[in-house]
Design a protein around this motif. Structure first.
Motif, PDB file in Angstrom:
ATOM      1  N   ASP A   1     -15.406  25.148  45.690  1.00  0.00           N
ATOM      2  CA  ASP A   1     -15.079  26.131  46.710  1.00  0.00           C
ATOM      3  C   ASP A   1     -13.843  26.932  46.291  1.00  0.00           C
ATOM      4  OD1 ASP A   1     -12.919  24.429  47.098  1.00  0.00           O
ATOM      5  OD2 ASP A   1     -13.715  23.563  48.954  1.00  0.00           O
TER       6      ASP A   1
ATOM      7  N   ASP B   1     -10.724  26.850  47.334  1.00  0.00           N
ATOM      8  CA  ASP B   1      -9.512  26.062  47.104  1.00  0.00           C
ATOM      9  C   ASP B   1      -9.537  25.396  45.735  1.00  0.00           C
ATOM     10  OD1 ASP B   1      -8.454  26.716  49.546  1.00  0.00           O
ATOM     11  OD2 ASP B   1      -9.101  24.876  50.548  1.00  0.00           O
TER      12      ASP B   1
ATOM     13  N   ALA C   1      -9.021  28.057  43.007  1.00  0.00           N
ATOM     14  CA  ALA C   1      -7.634  28.532  43.030  1.00  0.00           C
ATOM     15  C   ALA C   1      -6.724  27.517  42.350  1.00  0.00           C
ATOM     16  CB  ALA C   1      -7.184  28.772  44.471  1.00  0.00           C
ATOM     17  N   THR C   2      -6.989  26.220  42.613  1.00  0.00           N
ATOM     18  CA  THR C   2      -6.207  25.156  41.973  1.00  0.00           C
ATOM     19  C   THR C   2      -6.414  25.136  40.472  1.00  0.00           C
ATOM     20  OG1 THR C   2      -6.213  23.759  43.955  1.00  0.00           O
ATOM     21  CG2 THR C   2      -5.884  22.660  41.839  1.00  0.00           C
TER      22      THR C   2
ATOM     23  N   LYS D   1      -1.208  19.350  47.767  1.00  0.00           N
ATOM     24  CA  LYS D   1      -2.541  19.728  48.246  1.00  0.00           C
ATOM     25  C   LYS D   1      -3.459  20.082  47.079  1.00  0.00           C
ATOM     26  CE  LYS D   1      -5.007  23.115  51.056  1.00  0.00           C
ATOM     27  NZ  LYS D   1      -4.904  24.373  51.855  1.00  0.00           N
ATOM     28  N   ASP D   2      -2.918  20.815  46.093  1.00  0.00           N
ATOM     29  CA  ASP D   2      -3.715  21.163  44.909  1.00  0.00           C
ATOM     30  C   ASP D   2      -4.185  19.900  44.183  1.00  0.00           C
ATOM     31  OD1 ASP D   2      -3.389  23.908  45.264  1.00  0.00           O
ATOM     32  OD2 ASP D   2      -1.542  23.949  44.090  1.00  0.00           O
TER      33      ASP D   2
ATOM     34  N   THR E   1      -6.900  18.225  46.187  1.00  0.00           N
ATOM     35  CA  THR E   1      -8.146  18.986  46.075  1.00  0.00           C
ATOM     36  C   THR E   1      -8.811  18.741  44.737  1.00  0.00           C
ATOM     37  OG1 THR E   1      -7.357  20.732  47.563  1.00  0.00           O
ATOM     38  CG2 THR E   1      -9.124  21.319  46.030  1.00  0.00           C
TER      39      THR E   1
END
Length: 472
Positions: free
Chosen positions: A80, A82, A85-86, A106-107, A110
């Motif tokens: 997804d 997120d 992006a990570t 959070k990264d 994820t």
């Protein structure tokens, strides 16, 4: 996670380009790998099936491996926003850049959650003793589940930096637990190998291009003009379709072109950079340096060419960088807007996209690759194969490809004055452009075609299998 369908590519046809001796060496390597992989599958796992050099290489290499009668699969992860992006932050940091976006807890959460999920899904399909090539940071976290399943796991890293810093170290520490369980590692350059892997089984395998792919196959001048006109990039006087001698359209989907005037006259000298809309490719710097340091009286026109950002699922920065370039272009005065076109190539059909890139590169007077950092830079090899003179940053794998008699390397990619003066000088020297292009083609033929790449992979896989059986 989904499978990518791939058709066979003829190893015998490759022999027409590489010559008899190299073709025989390739066949010998294929026979050894085929015998060693009997009953097992070779898996490749990457982040996307379209857009970017990794996907393009895999489509070709998997096709050749299939033609060698080795069971092989190619899968892509379907993360997804997120997740991608990570992984884009990890990608940038491995190159030594953060752009102010550091990895957060959070990264990390994820990344672990998504890659472990992918690993469990693939482990249900993989057999003990299969060989799995995990490509780049998007897939690294899958390794533990696959090793537990009994597979030989190789991590293939296409990115890196010659000057490790705190950004790169933070990314390596995130990946470290997953790398520790891998059996072997493949890097494009020895300078990219981090300290934590110095004592491990590491092989250096530079990427390659395929001379028969849609992106690199020979095109006639008429085909080049036809593709570019059908895509809406240039206008040319040609015999219409249906008339004796008229062209047969090779592409049906037009590009999105942002320009101040009608389509570029095909006779206008073109400076071209083809790449993703990626901060590390420095498209804004290419535009700024061209406009500020190539004299306005020069007839040359700059084409900044990239994929339609909506079609590249694993690169959330694409739309942002394109909009930056578009805003910068729109803010120019009319005279300077006339000197630059922004081109977004559709990705609906992989082969049509590749033909457009092929035609744009062949149309170019000079090809630029002014990257701030590069894993390898296959767009340089592609342009060199087409006999084009290249002005490129002396970073990453570009420095390996370009020599003094095949192109011009920029010592500092942020020095826009040096870039512009170099480009302006080269545009005025047609004899030098021709000599650089001819030498560039020969260099790619000798060093960066698929037979060398396949033999190196075959040697590594055979060695791992023999070692596991106690015979190596």
């Amino acid at each position: 996670m989904s499978d990518v369908p791939v058709t066979r590519s003829s190893l015998r046809r490759l022999g027409l380009v590489i010559g008899e001796a190299r073709a025989e060496a390739l066949e010998d390597a294929a026979q050894r790998a085929r015998a060693e992989m009997q009953g097992s599958t070779l898996w490749n796992v990457s982040s996307t099936a379209v857009g970017g050099g990794v996907a393009e290489m895999l489509r070709v290499l998997v096709g050749y491996i299939l033609d060698a009668d080795i069971e092989t699969r190619w899968c892509v992860v379907s993360g997804d926003g997120d997740f991608f992006a990570t992984t884009k932050r990890i990608h940038n940091q491995l190159h030594g850049y953060s752009f102010g976006e550091h990895l957060s807890e959070k990264d990390v959460t994820t990344y672990r959650r998504m890659t472990e999920s992918y690993g469990r899904a693939l482990a249900e399909r993989v057999k003990p003793h299969d060989v799995v090539l995990l490509h780049d940071p998007q897939t690294t976290g899958m390794a533990p589940q696959l090793v537990e399943r009994g597979a030989h796991v190789i991590w293939r890293c296409h990115v890196g930096t010659e000057r490790p810093d705190g950004n790169a170290e933070a990314a390596w520490q995130l990946l470290r637990p997953y790398l520790e369980v891998c059996e072997a590692f493949v890097f494009s350059l020895s300078a990219y190998v981090p300290a934590l892997l110095q004592d491990r089984d590491v092989v250096i395998i530079p990427p390659s291009i395929d001379p028969f792919s849609a992106k690199n196959r020979d095109l006639t001048d008429e085909e080049v003009r036809g593709i570019l006109e059908d895509a809406g990039i240039v206008q040319a006087e040609r015999t219409p379709p249906g008339v004796a001698g008229g062209h047969r359209p090779l592409v049906s989907r037009p590009a999105r072109v942002f320009r101040e005037q009608a389509p570029l006259d095909v006779r206008t000298p073109a400076v071209v950079q083809v790449s993703r809309w990626d901060r590390l490719k420095d498209m804004p710097g290419v535009m700024e340096g061209f406009l500020e340091h190539v004299p306005s009286e020069s007839p040359a026109h700059l084409l900044l060419v990239g994929p339609d950002s909506a079609g590249v699922s694993d690169d959330p920065e694409g739309a942002e960088v394109f909009h930056q370039c578009r805003s910068m272009w729109e803010a120019l005065d009319e005279e300077n807007r006339r000197r630059v076109s922004l081109v977004c190539l559709p990705l609906d059909d992989v082969d049509e996209n590749a033909l457009m890139v092929n035609a744009v590169q062949r149309h170019a007077t000079v090809v630029v690759q002014k990257s701030l950092a590069e894993g390898f830079g296959l767009t340089v090899a592609e342009a060199m194969w087409k006999g084009r003179a290249v002005v490129a940053s002396g970073v990453g794998g570009i420095s390996e490809q370009v020599t003094a008699d095949t192109g011009v390397l920029l010592g500092d990619p942020s020095d826009l004055d040096a870039y512009g003066r170099t480009l302006s000088s080269l545009l005025a020297d047609t004899e030098r452009i021709g000599a650089l292009g001819a030498n560039a083609h020969r260099r790619v033929r000798d060093h960066y075609l698929g037979d060398r790449h396949l033999i190196q992979y075959g040697t590594l896989i055979t060695r791992l299998r023999l070692r596991a059986s106690g015979a190596g």
